[in-house]
Design an enzyme around this catalytic site. Sequence first.
Site, PDB file in Angstrom:
ATOM      1  N   ASN A   9       0.868  -1.187   0.000  1.00 52.67           N
ATOM      2  CA  ASN A   9       0.000   0.000   0.000  1.00 52.67           C
ATOM      3  C   ASN A   9       0.897   1.227   0.000  1.00 52.67           C
ATOM      4  O   ASN A   9       1.476   1.587   1.025  1.00 52.67           O
ATOM      5  CB  ASN A   9      -0.909  -0.015   1.233  1.00 52.67           C
ATOM      6  CG  ASN A   9      -1.765   1.234   1.342  1.00 52.67           C
ATOM      7  OD1 ASN A   9      -1.927   1.973   0.373  1.00 52.67           O
ATOM      8  ND2 ASN A   9      -2.313   1.477   2.515  1.00 52.67           N
ATOM      9  N   LYS A  11       0.057   4.270  -0.317  1.00 48.16           N
ATOM     10  CA  LYS A  11      -0.584   5.457   0.274  1.00 48.16           C
ATOM     11  C   LYS A  11      -0.360   6.673  -0.647  1.00 48.16           C
ATOM     12  O   LYS A  11      -0.416   6.532  -1.868  1.00 48.16           O
ATOM     13  CB  LYS A  11      -0.090   5.666   1.704  1.00 48.16           C
ATOM     14  CG  LYS A  11      -0.266   4.404   2.552  1.00 48.16           C
ATOM     15  CD  LYS A  11       0.040   4.609   3.997  1.00 48.16           C
ATOM     16  CE  LYS A  11      -0.136   3.289   4.754  1.00 48.16           C
ATOM     17  NZ  LYS A  11       0.074   3.449   6.202  1.00 48.16           N
ATOM     18  N   HIS A  96      -9.517   0.997   5.286  1.00 45.41           N
ATOM     19  CA  HIS A  96      -8.212   1.218   5.929  1.00 45.41           C
ATOM     20  C   HIS A  96      -8.375   2.170   7.099  1.00 45.41           C
ATOM     21  O   HIS A  96      -9.165   3.112   7.058  1.00 45.41           O
ATOM     22  CB  HIS A  96      -7.211   1.772   4.919  1.00 45.41           C
ATOM     23  CG  HIS A  96      -5.799   1.737   5.412  1.00 45.41           C
ATOM     24  ND1 HIS A  96      -5.301   2.682   6.284  1.00 45.41           N
ATOM     25  CD2 HIS A  96      -4.786   0.869   5.175  1.00 45.41           C
ATOM     26  CE1 HIS A  96      -4.032   2.395   6.552  1.00 45.41           C
ATOM     27  NE2 HIS A  96      -3.694   1.297   5.894  1.00 45.41           N
ATOM     28  N   GLU A  98      -6.679   4.563   8.185  1.00 48.59           N
ATOM     29  CA  GLU A  98      -6.459   5.980   7.900  1.00 48.59           C
ATOM     30  C   GLU A  98      -7.687   6.613   7.272  1.00 48.59           C
ATOM     31  O   GLU A  98      -7.984   7.788   7.509  1.00 48.59           O
ATOM     32  CB  GLU A  98      -5.222   6.129   7.000  1.00 48.59           C
ATOM     33  CG  GLU A  98      -3.933   5.804   7.743  1.00 48.59           C
ATOM     34  CD  GLU A  98      -2.762   5.517   6.835  1.00 48.59           C
ATOM     35  OE1 GLU A  98      -1.674   5.258   7.377  1.00 48.59           O
ATOM     36  OE2 GLU A  98      -2.928   5.522   5.587  1.00 48.59           O
ATOM     37  N   GLU A 165      -5.176  -5.144  10.773  1.00 53.24           N
ATOM     38  CA  GLU A 165      -4.215  -4.059  10.972  1.00 53.24           C
ATOM     39  C   GLU A 165      -4.462  -3.390  12.313  1.00 53.24           C
ATOM     40  O   GLU A 165      -5.307  -2.490  12.419  1.00 53.24           O
ATOM     41  CB  GLU A 165      -4.358  -3.013   9.859  1.00 53.24           C
ATOM     42  CG  GLU A 165      -3.855  -3.461   8.514  1.00 53.24           C
ATOM     43  CD  GLU A 165      -3.469  -2.261   7.661  1.00 53.24           C
ATOM     44  OE1 GLU A 165      -2.357  -2.250   7.140  1.00 53.24           O
ATOM     45  OE2 GLU A 165      -4.264  -1.330   7.548  1.00 53.24           O
ATOM     46  N   GLY A 171       2.563   2.396  10.864  1.00 49.62           N
ATOM     47  CA  GLY A 171       3.454   3.535  10.703  1.00 49.62           C
ATOM     48  C   GLY A 171       4.170   3.970  11.967  1.00 49.62           C
ATOM     49  O   GLY A 171       4.812   5.019  11.990  1.00 49.62           O
ATOM     50  N   SER A 204       3.511  -2.171  10.281  1.00 42.96           N
ATOM     51  CA  SER A 204       4.971  -2.152  10.414  1.00 42.96           C
ATOM     52  C   SER A 204       5.600  -3.484  10.018  1.00 42.96           C
ATOM     53  O   SER A 204       6.504  -3.987  10.689  1.00 42.96           O
ATOM     54  CB  SER A 204       5.381  -1.737  11.831  1.00 42.96           C
ATOM     55  OG  SER A 204       4.955  -0.419  12.109  1.00 42.96           O
ATOM     56  N   GLY A 226       5.030   1.338   4.545  1.00 40.84           N
ATOM     57  CA  GLY A 226       6.295   1.988   4.248  1.00 40.84           C
ATOM     58  C   GLY A 226       7.334   1.094   3.600  1.00 40.84           C
ATOM     59  O   GLY A 226       8.077   1.526   2.715  1.00 40.84           O
TER      60      GLY A 226
END
Length: 242
Positions: A9, A11, A96, A98, A165, A171, A204, A226
């Site tokens: 992902n 983002k 998600h 976020e 998640e 993150g 992570s 990330g």
Amino acid sequence: MRKIVIAGNWKMHQTQADSREYLQAFLPQLENTPEARGIVLCAPFTSLVAMSKALHGSRIHLGAQNLHWEDSGAYTGEISGEMLTEIGTRYVITGHSERRQYFGETDETVNLRTLAAQRHGLTPILCVGETKQQRDADETEAVIVEQLLRDLVDVDQTRLVIAYEPIWAIGTGDTCDAIEADRVIGIIRKQLDNPEVPIQYGGSVKPGNIDEIMAQPQIDGALVGGASLKPESFARIANYES
């Protein structure tokens, strides 16, 4: 046998030029990746067309990060399922954390987006997970069971991926212990009508912990943030040692 799905992902990262450069470095590193592993890249909307052309004939599936539940209409800034399938998108992330945290996503809208994805032949990657406050209050199981109850209304569980998640691990550099992640994913599986739904862990995920994560019996893949932005890093994750 449950399918393995490793999804990146990106983002709000990677321009079209960045995406093409990424694929030039990434694709050669998958030559020996087992065919049974599904590899997905969920890119920003602006990169999807360029990536679709670059991925033609490859083993990587293209994914989007969101979609609207209506097929068309006066929804400024939104993207429909038809728009995604037209350019070769196969997967789409729904729910998600976020989106839930920053953009007012609710279980009701997550359900509508998930149903829309399936209506257009897309496979949704449905995200669920608890906050740090909820985990500390020993509410993890109750929160996730309630999310699933609402998010999965009328959803076809034969065309679905779920990602666990834990929000406190996204993150932050903190990773849920692999054994604990496996326990929670086992709880998720017990809520499903179809025990063959692939369930990923996300939060992570890194090259240094992917082998341990994927060694767990209930975990069927990873949703990677990330660490998916660098081709070498994501290739190591895709090529985890089983």
